[in-house]
Design an enzyme around this catalytic site. Structure first.
Site, mmCIF file in Angstrom:
data_model
loop_
_atom_site.group_PDB
_atom_site.id
_atom_site.type_symbol
_atom_site.label_atom_id
_atom_site.label_comp_id
_atom_site.label_asym_id
_atom_site.label_seq_id
_atom_site.Cartn_x
_atom_site.Cartn_y
_atom_site.Cartn_z
ATOM 1 C CG ASP A 1 12.756 -12.807 13.269
ATOM 2 O OD1 ASP A 1 11.908 -12.116 12.779
ATOM 3 O OD2 ASP A 1 14.265 -12.311 13.311
ATOM 4 C CG MET B 1 7.051 -15.221 11.423
ATOM 5 S SD MET B 1 9.001 -15.270 11.196
ATOM 6 C CE MET B 1 9.520 -14.465 12.559
HETATM 7 C C1 DX5 Z 1 13.136 -14.612 9.038
HETATM 8 C C2 DX5 Z 1 13.192 -13.517 10.111
HETATM 9 C C3 DX5 Z 1 14.176 -12.450 9.605
HETATM 10 C C4 DX5 Z 1 15.499 -12.868 9.587
HETATM 11 C C5 DX5 Z 1 16.319 -11.783 8.757
HETATM 12 O O1 DX5 Z 1 11.950 -15.454 8.989
HETATM 13 O O2 DX5 Z 1 11.996 -12.678 10.162
HETATM 14 O O3 DX5 Z 1 13.960 -11.415 10.629
HETATM 15 O O4 DX5 Z 1 16.118 -13.065 10.752
HETATM 16 O O5 DX5 Z 1 17.921 -12.472 8.666
HETATM 17 P P1 DX5 Z 1 18.484 -12.193 7.441
HETATM 18 O O6 DX5 Z 1 18.683 -10.765 7.388
HETATM 19 O O7 DX5 Z 1 19.591 -13.154 7.673
HETATM 20 O O8 DX5 Z 1 17.568 -12.281 6.180
HETATM 21 ZN ZN ZN Z 2 11.666 -10.970 11.183
#
Ligand code: DX5
Ligand code: ZN
Length: 220
Positions: A34, A67
């Site tokens: 991420d 992101m």
């Molecule tokens: C949130 C990220 C996810 C996050 C998922 O913006 O894109 O990939 O790390 O983590 P969990 O499984 O804890 O929601």
């Molecule tokens: Zn993610």
């Protein structure tokens, strides 16, 4: 076969090596990276140097989720060897088709992520250029949030759109996936789930991953 991509965002960054080893040992299909900019989302995680170091050490293919508003500028640096897919956000990229084709030009899969409030129809015109659609089941930026139930309907609509258009993109689901809801997510039509805190925020991460794998394999 249902696939699992493990998000390192919820891991202890002081022990990344151990966290990656757990994902490998637990049979993860990908490592979900991420990358954030603090602008598109209100948080900053890690960027190119961390992704690049990890790509050299892990045997798992990387599944990179950008992101960031300037996602285009990061694609080339993030297209490390061993990367399976790079995903950008529909809401962040101005010329989506161009960016998706640019990602593919590195010989890797292109993905587009949809925030919870973004309609599946908004990507109808780029379906020829996309290999994976990432359904956000939380508002992006943080791990450990609760799964937004309306994501299930979005997964079904995307699966229907895929059938109608004869396209073949994979449907991946990101945010709040855990042992309680993973079956429902796959049954709705997902091909891949991203799992972060359900693994790294519990006492025994390996057991948690193996449990999710077992449930995933038993889903239809
Ligand atoms: C949130 C990220 C996810 C996050 C998922 O913006 O894109 O990939 O790390 O983590 P969990 O499984 O804890 O929601
Ligand atoms: Zn993610």
């Amino acid at each position: 076969m249902p696939k699992i991509t493990v998000s390192l965002l919820a891991a202890d960054f002081f022990c990344l090596e151990r966290s990656v080893a757990i994902a490998e040992e637990g049979g993860a299909d990908f490592l979900h990276m991420d990358v954030m900019d603090g602008v598109f989302v209100p948080n900053i995680s890690f960027g190119v140097p961390v992704v690049s170091s990890l790509s050299k050490k892990t045997k798992l293919p990387l599944d990179t989720h950008i992101m960031a508003v300037a996602a285009d500028r990061q694609v080339e640096s993030l297209a490390a060897p061993g990367t399976d897919c790079i995903t950008v956000h529909q809401e962040a990229v101005r010329h989506l088709e161009r960016t998706l084709s640019f990602i593919r030009s590195f010989g890797i899969k292109s993905g587009v992520a949809l925030n919870p409030a973004t309609r599946p129809e908004s990507i109808e015109y780029v379906l020829d250029s996309v290999d994976r659609v990432l359904v956000m089941s939380v508002n992006p930026g943080y791990s450990g949030q609760r799964f937004i139930p309306s994501a299930l309907e979005k997964i079904r609509r995307l699966a229907a759109l895929r059938d109608q258009t004869g396209s073949s993109f994979e449907i991946s689901v990101d945010g709040g996936v855990d042992a309680q809801n993973v079956r429902e997510v796959f049954d709705a039509g997902a091909d891949i789930v991203v799992v972060g805190s359900a693994i790294y925020s519990v006492k025994d991460p390996l057991a948690a991953l193996l449990k999710i794998r077992e449930i995933a394999n038993a889903s239809t």
